[in-house]
Design an enzyme around this catalytic site. Structure first.
Site, PDB file in Angstrom:
ATOM      1  CG  HIS A  72      -0.329   0.099   2.532  1.00  0.00           C
ATOM      2  ND1 HIS A  72       0.014   1.096   3.145  1.00  0.00           N
ATOM      3  CD2 HIS A  72       0.071  -1.018   3.385  1.00  0.00           C
ATOM      4  CE1 HIS A  72       0.813   0.793   4.366  1.00  0.00           C
ATOM      5  NE2 HIS A  72       0.647  -0.479   4.605  1.00  0.00           N
ATOM      6  CG  ASP A  74      -3.332   3.337   2.306  1.00  0.00           C
ATOM      7  OD1 ASP A  74      -2.511   2.582   2.233  1.00  0.00           O
ATOM      8  OD2 ASP A  74      -3.981   3.513   3.547  1.00  0.00           O
ATOM      9  CG  ASP A 103       3.081   0.683   7.735  1.00  0.00           C
ATOM     10  OD1 ASP A 103       2.959   0.047   6.752  1.00  0.00           O
ATOM     11  OD2 ASP A 103       2.242   0.767   8.687  1.00  0.00           O
ATOM     12  CD  GLU A 133      -2.521  -2.074   5.837  1.00  0.00           C
ATOM     13  OE1 GLU A 133      -2.450  -2.999   6.403  1.00  0.00           O
ATOM     14  OE2 GLU A 133      -1.844  -0.810   6.055  1.00  0.00           O
ATOM     15  CD  GLU A 134      -1.097   2.095   7.664  1.00  0.00           C
ATOM     16  OE1 GLU A 134      -2.003   1.628   8.437  1.00  0.00           O
ATOM     17  OE2 GLU A 134      -0.261   2.009   7.365  1.00  0.00           O
ATOM     18  CD  GLU A 162       1.793  -3.803   5.769  1.00  0.00           C
ATOM     19  OE1 GLU A 162       2.510  -3.261   6.588  1.00  0.00           O
ATOM     20  OE2 GLU A 162       0.705  -3.590   5.174  1.00  0.00           O
ATOM     21  CG  HIS A 347       1.714   3.365  12.332  1.00  0.00           C
ATOM     22  ND1 HIS A 347       0.365   2.985  12.448  1.00  0.00           N
ATOM     23  CD2 HIS A 347       1.805   3.281  10.987  1.00  0.00           C
ATOM     24  CE1 HIS A 347      -0.051   2.256  11.487  1.00  0.00           C
ATOM     25  NE2 HIS A 347       0.613   2.544  10.331  1.00  0.00           N
TER      26      HIS A 347
END
Length: 380
Positions: A72, A74, A103, A133-134, A162, A347
């Site tokens: 992903h 996003d 990520d 995905e997030e 991931e 994150h």
């Protein structure tokens, strides 16, 4: 046409793509993949507030085996306090910094570069890239899977990029994930003055009894590949600002992370049965985010492990730890495992990947592609 993963990763980071992502970040990736010989398809799915979400499918080659890379572009919101701009793609002290560096735009860039370096090999290579995905993950990978079914595209093996590693690149491969279900419990009552309880019906004692019964549940002791399943109470609320009012309702929310001994809907029914016993009249609503799955150690994990060993000199551990990912959907297509960068800064503020780790991951992914192509050569 070769691709350097560093400038590609920088360009991806500089495209602000807080979920749901679309637009510029996909332009960057499409340009790189088209130059590497991929046929690229992009489409939007969904409406506000969770969409529209952009998705990308890139395919190159014919025949099998077909190796897909899934990921992903996003990202979660940047937050504040970054040393440099969250979307600046700055290099500092040998590391690429930016939201999504780990990520997982770094892994997307690494695989694109690895694919560009292996364009003359037999078999099929594809990238399954979502912008959701997030977020709720409703209009992303599942929409891509529907598109792939319509187009007759079905991989034999899937690698999800991931961030899986804990302390050094290559130390962990994920061969499965626990399932996840969220459950909302609402216990009705009848409000009234605390001095006249006979004129009211306090829902809190019933909810407390129910939560006590839930807390006493032991779902299992774990399995050979999975930790024990667990039920966690994540919130309790009565919405009552007064000290002298019996509330009209009480609610709680649960999160259950479960291994492959269970199914999400069965767990919801188990909580519903406890509610009927300990809090009659309560309503129970569950949403299953994903079922547990396990890709038994085999050809795919061996290929990735061999590529890691060749690059790092160490064999990875096989794990099912952590939260959920889009692998929970892709497992319906083919064997799927996850391998990517270190997850220590994902994150977080100043999320970063050392440049050398980005290049090392590219070499590992290239090794995976070449090993899968070797299978194709044996079959031809």
């Amino acid at each position: 046409m070769p691709i350097d993963p560093l400038p590609l990763a920088q360009a991806l980071l500089r495209a602000d793509s807080v979920t749901p992502a679309r637009g510029a970040v996909f332009d960057v990736l499409e340009d790189a993949l088209a130059a590497a010989g991929f046929t690229v398809t992009r489409f939007l799915d969904g409406e506000a507030p969770d969409g529209p979400v952009e998705n990308l499918l890139a395919v190159r080659g014919t025949g099998g085996p077909h190796l897909a890379f899934a990921g992903h572009v996003d990202v979660v919101p940047a937050g504040s306090g970054w040393t440099h701009g969250a979307f600046s793609g700055t290099i500092e002290d040998g590391a690429l910094v930016g939201r999504g560096a780990v990520d997982m735009k770094g892994a997307v860039a690494a695989f694109a570069a690895a694919a560009a370096a292996t364009g003359d090999l037999p078999g099929t290579t594809s990238l399954i890239i979502t912008g959701d995905e997030e977020g709720p993950a409703v209009h992303g990978t599942r929409a891509l899977m529907r598109h792939m079914a319509d187009a007759g595209v079905r991989p034999d093996l899937c690698l999800v990029g991931e961030p899986t590693c804990v302390s050094r690149l290559g130390d962990t491969i994920k061969i499965g994930r626990r399932g996840s279900v969220n459950i909302w419990i609402d216990v009705p009552g009848r409000e009234g003055h605390v001095a006249y309880p006979h004129l009211a019906d306090n829902p809190v004692p019933r909810l407390v009894r129910l939560l006590g019964a839930i807390d006493a549940v032991v779902l299992d002791a774990g399995t050979a590949w999975f930790d024990p399943s667990n039920i966690e109470v994540t919130t309790v609320d009565v919405g009552n600002p007064a000290t002298n009012v019996i509330p009209s309702a009480a609610s709680a929310r649960l999160s259950i992370r479960f291994n492959d001994l269970h199914r999400g809907d069965a767990l919801v029914e188990r909580i519903r049965a406890l509610a009927a016993e300990h809090a009659p009249g309560a309503t129970v609503r569950g949403v299953v985010s994903g079922e547990a799955f396990l890709t038994e150690p085999g050809a795919l994990s061996a290929i990735v492990s061999d590529a890691i060993l060749a690059e790092t000199g160490s064999e990875p551990a096989l794990s099912t730890s952590g939260g959920t990912s889009d692998a929970r959907f892709l497992r319906a297509l083919c064997p799927v495992i996850e391998f990517g960068l270190l997850n220590a800064t994902m994150h977080k503020r100043d999320e970063a990947v050392p440049v050398e780790q980005l290049r090392s991951l590219t070499r590992i992914y290239e090794g995976v592609i070449r090993r899968v192509a070797g299978i194709a050569q044996l079959q031809s």
